[in-house]
Scaffold this motif. Structure first.
Motif, PDB file in Angstrom:
ATOM      1  N   GLY A  36       0.811  -1.211   0.000  1.00  0.00           N
ATOM      2  CA  GLY A  36       0.000   0.000   0.000  1.00  0.00           C
ATOM      3  C   GLY A  36       0.842   1.257   0.000  1.00  0.00           C
ATOM      4  O   GLY A  36       0.547   2.231  -0.694  1.00  0.00           O
ATOM      5  N   ALA A  40       0.895   3.817  -3.245  1.00  0.00           N
ATOM      6  CA  ALA A  40       0.439   5.193  -3.070  1.00  0.00           C
ATOM      7  C   ALA A  40       1.389   6.185  -3.725  1.00  0.00           C
ATOM      8  O   ALA A  40       0.978   7.273  -4.106  1.00  0.00           O
ATOM      9  N   THR A  42       2.795   5.815  -6.624  1.00  0.00           N
ATOM     10  CA  THR A  42       2.788   5.650  -8.068  1.00  0.00           C
ATOM     11  C   THR A  42       1.627   6.418  -8.682  1.00  0.00           C
ATOM     12  O   THR A  42       0.823   7.012  -7.980  1.00  0.00           O
ATOM     13  N   TYR A  45      -2.283   5.847  -7.674  1.00  0.00           N
ATOM     14  CA  TYR A  45      -2.976   6.401  -6.505  1.00  0.00           C
ATOM     15  C   TYR A  45      -4.249   7.138  -6.897  1.00  0.00           C
ATOM     16  O   TYR A  45      -5.293   6.945  -6.286  1.00  0.00           O
ATOM     17  N   HIS A  49      -7.928   6.008  -5.697  1.00  0.00           N
ATOM     18  CA  HIS A  49      -8.589   6.903  -4.755  1.00  0.00           C
ATOM     19  C   HIS A  49      -9.974   7.308  -5.273  1.00  0.00           C
ATOM     20  O   HIS A  49     -10.949   7.307  -4.516  1.00  0.00           O
TER      21      HIS A  49
END
Length: 64
Positions: A36, A40, A42, A45, A49
């Motif tokens: 994780g 995040a 890269t 994300y 999201h």
């Protein structure tokens, strides 16, 4: 010959293995956390999201 593997790819494969084998120990938790953390950082994300946000919004409208 040098083999270059992305940390996201490495931890992603390890996470899939941990989930597939239903491993529930400190090592599996660390692998999932690191996956994780690296994911995040890269470009993945933003889309992840937005997908989670849309899912949360859809769930909140179901309760109304």
């Amino acid at each position: 010959m040098v083999l270059d593997i992305s940390a996201v790819l490495l931890f992603g494969a390890a996470s899939a293995f941990a989930v597939r084998t239903r491993s529930a120990n400190v090592g599996a938790a660390l692998v999932l956390f690191l996956f994780g953390f690296f994911a995040a950082g890269t470009g993945a994300y933003g889309p992840i999201h937005h997908l989670v946000q849309a899912f949360a919004d859809a769930l909140s409208t179901l309760g109304k």
